[in-house]
Motif scaffolding. Structure first.
Motif, mmCIF file in Angstrom:
data_model
loop_
_atom_site.group_PDB
_atom_site.id
_atom_site.type_symbol
_atom_site.label_atom_id
_atom_site.label_comp_id
_atom_site.label_asym_id
_atom_site.label_seq_id
_atom_site.Cartn_x
_atom_site.Cartn_y
_atom_site.Cartn_z
ATOM 1 N N THR A 40 -22.187 77.761 -36.127
ATOM 2 C CA THR A 40 -20.896 77.170 -35.791
ATOM 3 C C THR A 40 -21.051 75.657 -35.682
ATOM 4 O O THR A 40 -21.901 75.166 -34.936
ATOM 5 N N GLN A 41 -20.216 74.937 -36.411
ATOM 6 C CA GLN A 41 -20.232 73.478 -36.346
ATOM 7 C C GLN A 41 -19.354 73.015 -35.187
ATOM 8 O O GLN A 41 -18.225 73.464 -35.030
ATOM 9 N N SER A 42 -19.891 72.106 -34.381
ATOM 10 C CA SER A 42 -19.156 71.569 -33.236
ATOM 11 C C SER A 42 -18.256 70.415 -33.656
ATOM 12 O O SER A 42 -18.364 69.898 -34.768
ATOM 13 N N GLN A 43 -17.381 69.984 -32.752
ATOM 14 C CA GLN A 43 -16.481 68.854 -33.017
ATOM 15 C C GLN A 43 -17.254 67.590 -33.382
ATOM 16 O O GLN A 43 -16.808 66.804 -34.199
ATOM 17 N N ASN A 44 -18.431 67.390 -32.767
ATOM 18 C CA ASN A 44 -19.214 66.181 -33.037
ATOM 19 C C ASN A 44 -20.043 66.277 -34.320
ATOM 20 O O ASN A 44 -20.791 65.370 -34.647
ATOM 21 N N GLY A 45 -19.934 67.405 -35.047
ATOM 22 C CA GLY A 45 -20.642 67.565 -36.315
ATOM 23 C C GLY A 45 -21.980 68.290 -36.190
ATOM 24 O O GLY A 45 -22.553 68.690 -37.202
ATOM 25 N N ARG A 140 -17.043 76.352 -39.752
ATOM 26 C CA ARG A 140 -17.134 74.892 -39.895
ATOM 27 C C ARG A 140 -16.030 74.211 -39.108
ATOM 28 O O ARG A 140 -14.936 74.735 -38.970
ATOM 29 N N ASN A 141 -16.334 73.039 -38.617
ATOM 30 C CA ASN A 141 -15.352 72.209 -37.957
ATOM 31 C C ASN A 141 -14.560 71.481 -39.029
ATOM 32 O O ASN A 141 -15.116 70.698 -39.778
ATOM 33 N N ASN A 142 -13.291 71.733 -39.118
ATOM 34 C CA ASN A 142 -12.451 71.066 -40.113
ATOM 35 C C ASN A 142 -11.709 69.920 -39.434
ATOM 36 O O ASN A 142 -10.600 70.075 -38.953
ATOM 37 N N LYS A 143 -12.351 68.763 -39.388
ATOM 38 C CA LYS A 143 -11.765 67.583 -38.731
ATOM 39 C C LYS A 143 -10.544 67.122 -39.478
ATOM 40 O O LYS A 143 -10.428 67.111 -40.633
#
Length: 143
Positions: A40-45, A140-143
């Motif tokens: 799992t990708q976090s908000q900070n990458g 993935r974190n989709n910013k």
């Protein structure tokens, strides 16, 4: 024609035991095996890896004691130490978070080890660009 068939038959008797021994060894729970990974990708990458390990833990003398996240060249990106045996909890899952992975890196390998036999050969290769694959799931974190 008979001579070629006899050669092929003899070759199969010689080669087959080695192939079977190799398959048996890699499936042995005496070696730590990675059976599933949730990345799992976090908000900070950075990334968090929830990794399931299966091993024939036998108390302090023989137990799975670590797992790692590697790039495809074998460079260690992160390591989770396992501080005690998991005799009655098999397979078990432990997390490692804040793993920094360069944005252009597409795949990582997760491997586990035990304190007696070293690194096991049953790993999971995680494609970070795919949602699912053999033995893994990615969010993935989709910013």
């Amino acid at each position: 024609m008979k001579r070629i068939s006899l050669c092929l038959l003899l070759t199969s008797f010689v080669i087959t035991p080695f192939v079977q021994a190799s398959n048996t060894e890699s499936a042995s729970l005496d070696h730590a095996q990675v059976t599933y990974v949730q990345a799992t990708q976090s908000q900070n990458g950075s990334w968090c890896f929830n990794t399931q390990v299966h091993h024939n833990d036998q108390g302090w003398k023989h137990y799975a004691d670590a797992w790692q996240v590697l790039d495809l060249q074998g460079n260690v990106l992160g390591e989770r130490k396992l501080l005690h045996p998991h005799d009655n909890e098999q397979p078990f899952t432990r997390s490692l978070c804040n793993v920094q992975i360069k944005p252009d890196l597409q795949k990582v390998v997760i491997r586990a080890k035990c304190n007696d036999h070293g690194w096991g050969d049953k790993t999971v290769t995680v494609n970070l660009l795919s949602e699912t694959g053999k033995g893994f799931k990615v969010t993935r974190n989709n910013k």
